[in-house]
Design a protein around this motif. Structure first.
Motif, PDB file in Angstrom:
ATOM      1  N   MET A   1       0.824  -1.187   0.000  1.00  0.00           N
ATOM      2  CA  MET A   1       0.000   0.000   0.000  1.00  0.00           C
ATOM      3  C   MET A   1       0.878   1.264   0.000  1.00  0.00           C
ATOM      4  SD  MET A   1      -3.410  -1.287   0.529  1.00  0.00           S
ATOM      5  CE  MET A   1      -4.353   0.016   1.121  1.00  0.00           C
ATOM      6  N   ASP A   2       2.067   1.124  -0.544  1.00  0.00           N
ATOM      7  CA  ASP A   2       2.942   2.287  -0.659  1.00  0.00           C
ATOM      8  C   ASP A   2       2.305   3.384  -1.492  1.00  0.00           C
ATOM      9  OD1 ASP A   2       4.932   1.204   0.915  1.00  0.00           O
ATOM     10  OD2 ASP A   2       5.989   0.314  -0.782  1.00  0.00           O
ATOM     11  N   ASP A   3       1.439   2.988  -2.440  1.00  0.00           N
ATOM     12  CA  ASP A   3       0.779   3.991  -3.271  1.00  0.00           C
ATOM     13  C   ASP A   3      -0.082   4.932  -2.435  1.00  0.00           C
ATOM     14  OD1 ASP A   3       1.861   3.192  -5.699  1.00  0.00           O
ATOM     15  OD2 ASP A   3       0.323   1.672  -6.009  1.00  0.00           O
ATOM     16  N   LEU A   4      -0.646   4.433  -1.336  1.00  0.00           N
ATOM     17  CA  LEU A   4      -1.453   5.296  -0.474  1.00  0.00           C
ATOM     18  C   LEU A   4      -0.571   6.301   0.264  1.00  0.00           C
ATOM     19  CD1 LEU A   4      -4.028   2.746   0.968  1.00  0.00           C
ATOM     20  CD2 LEU A   4      -4.291   4.313  -0.957  1.00  0.00           C
ATOM     21  N   ALA A  50      -5.343  -0.589  -3.573  1.00  0.00           N
ATOM     22  CA  ALA A  50      -6.368  -1.058  -2.639  1.00  0.00           C
ATOM     23  C   ALA A  50      -7.077  -2.297  -3.186  1.00  0.00           C
ATOM     24  CB  ALA A  50      -7.380   0.054  -2.356  1.00  0.00           C
ATOM     25  N   LEU A  51      -7.402  -2.293  -4.460  1.00  0.00           N
ATOM     26  CA  LEU A  51      -8.050  -3.466  -5.060  1.00  0.00           C
ATOM     27  C   LEU A  51      -7.150  -4.689  -4.978  1.00  0.00           C
ATOM     28  CD1 LEU A  51      -9.692  -1.842  -8.203  1.00  0.00           C
ATOM     29  CD2 LEU A  51     -10.881  -2.895  -6.280  1.00  0.00           C
ATOM     30  N   ASP A  52      -5.870  -4.510  -5.228  1.00  0.00           N
ATOM     31  CA  ASP A  52      -4.916  -5.621  -5.119  1.00  0.00           C
ATOM     32  C   ASP A  52      -4.844  -6.141  -3.693  1.00  0.00           C
ATOM     33  OD1 ASP A  52      -4.392  -5.288  -7.822  1.00  0.00           O
ATOM     34  OD2 ASP A  52      -2.463  -4.268  -7.505  1.00  0.00           O
ATOM     35  N   ALA A  53      -4.855  -5.223  -2.724  1.00  0.00           N
ATOM     36  CA  ALA A  53      -4.794  -5.628  -1.317  1.00  0.00           C
ATOM     37  C   ALA A  53      -6.038  -6.409  -0.920  1.00  0.00           C
ATOM     38  CB  ALA A  53      -4.629  -4.400  -0.421  1.00  0.00           C
ATOM     39  N   ALA A  55      -7.910  -8.167  -2.884  1.00  0.00           N
ATOM     40  CA  ALA A  55      -7.822  -9.477  -3.543  1.00  0.00           C
ATOM     41  C   ALA A  55      -6.909 -10.419  -2.751  1.00  0.00           C
ATOM     42  CB  ALA A  55      -7.314  -9.317  -4.975  1.00  0.00           C
ATOM     43  N   LYS A  56      -5.791  -9.903  -2.262  1.00  0.00           N
ATOM     44  CA  LYS A  56      -4.873 -10.721  -1.465  1.00  0.00           C
ATOM     45  C   LYS A  56      -5.529 -11.179  -0.165  1.00  0.00           C
ATOM     46  CE  LYS A  56      -0.553  -8.865  -3.203  1.00  0.00           C
ATOM     47  NZ  LYS A  56       0.632  -8.062  -2.908  1.00  0.00           N
ATOM     48  N   ILE A  57      -6.316 -10.299   0.446  1.00  0.00           N
ATOM     49  CA  ILE A  57      -7.027 -10.667   1.672  1.00  0.00           C
ATOM     50  C   ILE A  57      -7.946 -11.848   1.397  1.00  0.00           C
ATOM     51  CG2 ILE A  57      -8.868  -9.905   3.250  1.00  0.00           C
ATOM     52  CD1 ILE A  57      -7.487  -7.117   3.191  1.00  0.00           C
ATOM     53  N   HIS A  58      -8.699 -11.770   0.318  1.00  0.00           N
ATOM     54  CA  HIS A  58      -9.640 -12.846  -0.015  1.00  0.00           C
ATOM     55  C   HIS A  58      -8.926 -14.133  -0.409  1.00  0.00           C
ATOM     56  CE1 HIS A  58     -13.769 -11.393   0.344  1.00  0.00           C
ATOM     57  NE2 HIS A  58     -13.193 -10.213   0.319  1.00  0.00           N
ATOM     58  N   GLU A  59      -7.772 -14.021  -1.021  1.00  0.00           N
ATOM     59  CA  GLU A  59      -7.011 -15.213  -1.404  1.00  0.00           C
ATOM     60  C   GLU A  59      -6.360 -15.879  -0.192  1.00  0.00           C
ATOM     61  OE1 GLU A  59      -4.112 -13.875  -4.206  1.00  0.00           O
ATOM     62  OE2 GLU A  59      -5.605 -13.337  -5.710  1.00  0.00           O
ATOM     63  N   THR A  60      -5.967 -15.082   0.782  1.00  0.00           N
ATOM     64  CA  THR A  60      -5.151 -15.568   1.894  1.00  0.00           C
ATOM     65  C   THR A  60      -5.968 -16.004   3.102  1.00  0.00           C
ATOM     66  OG1 THR A  60      -3.405 -14.046   1.198  1.00  0.00           O
ATOM     67  CG2 THR A  60      -3.218 -14.985   3.397  1.00  0.00           C
ATOM     68  N   LEU A  61      -6.981 -15.233   3.461  1.00  0.00           N
ATOM     69  CA  LEU A  61      -7.728 -15.494   4.683  1.00  0.00           C
ATOM     70  C   LEU A  61      -8.947 -16.368   4.421  1.00  0.00           C
ATOM     71  CD1 LEU A  61      -7.712 -11.921   6.300  1.00  0.00           C
ATOM     72  CD2 LEU A  61      -6.031 -13.763   6.558  1.00  0.00           C
ATOM     73  N   ASP A  62      -9.284 -17.166   5.414  1.00  0.00           N
ATOM     74  CA  ASP A  62     -10.517 -17.945   5.306  1.00  0.00           C
ATOM     75  C   ASP A  62     -11.682 -17.086   5.804  1.00  0.00           C
ATOM     76  OD1 ASP A  62     -10.653 -18.097   8.152  1.00  0.00           O
ATOM     77  OD2 ASP A  62      -9.598 -20.025   8.163  1.00  0.00           O
ATOM     78  N   GLU A  63     -12.881 -17.634   5.767  1.00  0.00           N
ATOM     79  CA  GLU A  63     -14.074 -16.863   6.111  1.00  0.00           C
ATOM     80  C   GLU A  63     -14.016 -16.331   7.547  1.00  0.00           C
ATOM     81  OE1 GLU A  63     -18.927 -17.444   6.391  1.00  0.00           O
ATOM     82  OE2 GLU A  63     -17.707 -19.008   5.471  1.00  0.00           O
ATOM     83  N   ARG A  64     -13.598 -17.158   8.484  1.00  0.00           N
ATOM     84  CA  ARG A  64     -13.513 -16.746   9.884  1.00  0.00           C
ATOM     85  C   ARG A  64     -12.510 -15.608  10.053  1.00  0.00           C
ATOM     86  NH1 ARG A  64     -10.226 -17.353  14.036  1.00  0.00           N
ATOM     87  NH2 ARG A  64      -8.789 -18.668  12.862  1.00  0.00           N
TER      88      ARG A  64
END
Length: 86
Positions: A1-4, A50-53, A55-64
C-alpha cells in the motif's frame, strides 16, 4: 500500500499549488488542470493498490479470519480495546 503513502505525500504539495493559484494576478487554468490531472493519476494508483490488497485478503484469509479482520476494521483501533486507552 505504498501507493497510499505516496498519494498522501503528493496531496500535501497541493496546498502550495493552491496558494500559488490564489496569489497569482490571473488564474492559470492550465496549471489548475495539471494539478487535477496529477491527482487523477495518484488516485488511480491508490485505487489499484487497494483493489490488489483486497484481492490478497480474499485469497489468503478464510471466512472466519475475514470476519475478524472486517470487525476490527469496522470498529476502528479504539473500538475493541486496542490502542493506548484500553
Amino acid at each position: 500500500m505504498d501507493d497510499l503513502h505516496d498519494a498522501r505525500r503528493d496531496f500535501r504539495g497541493t496546498r502550495t499549488d493552491v496558494a500559488q493559484f490564489i496569489r497569482a494576478e490571473t488564474l492559470d487554468r492550465a496549471s489548475v488542470e495539471a494539478v487535477f490531472d496529477r491527482h487523477d493519476v495518484v488516485i488511480d494508483r491508490a485505487r489499484q493498490s487497494a483493489l490488489d490488497a483486497f484481492a490478497k485478503i480474499h485469497e489468503t484469509l478464510d471466512e472466519r479470519q475475514r470476519k475478524i479482520l472486517a470487525d476490527l476494521v469496522e470498529s476502528g483501533p479504539f473500538g475493541r480495546g486496542f490502542g493506548p486507552f484500553r
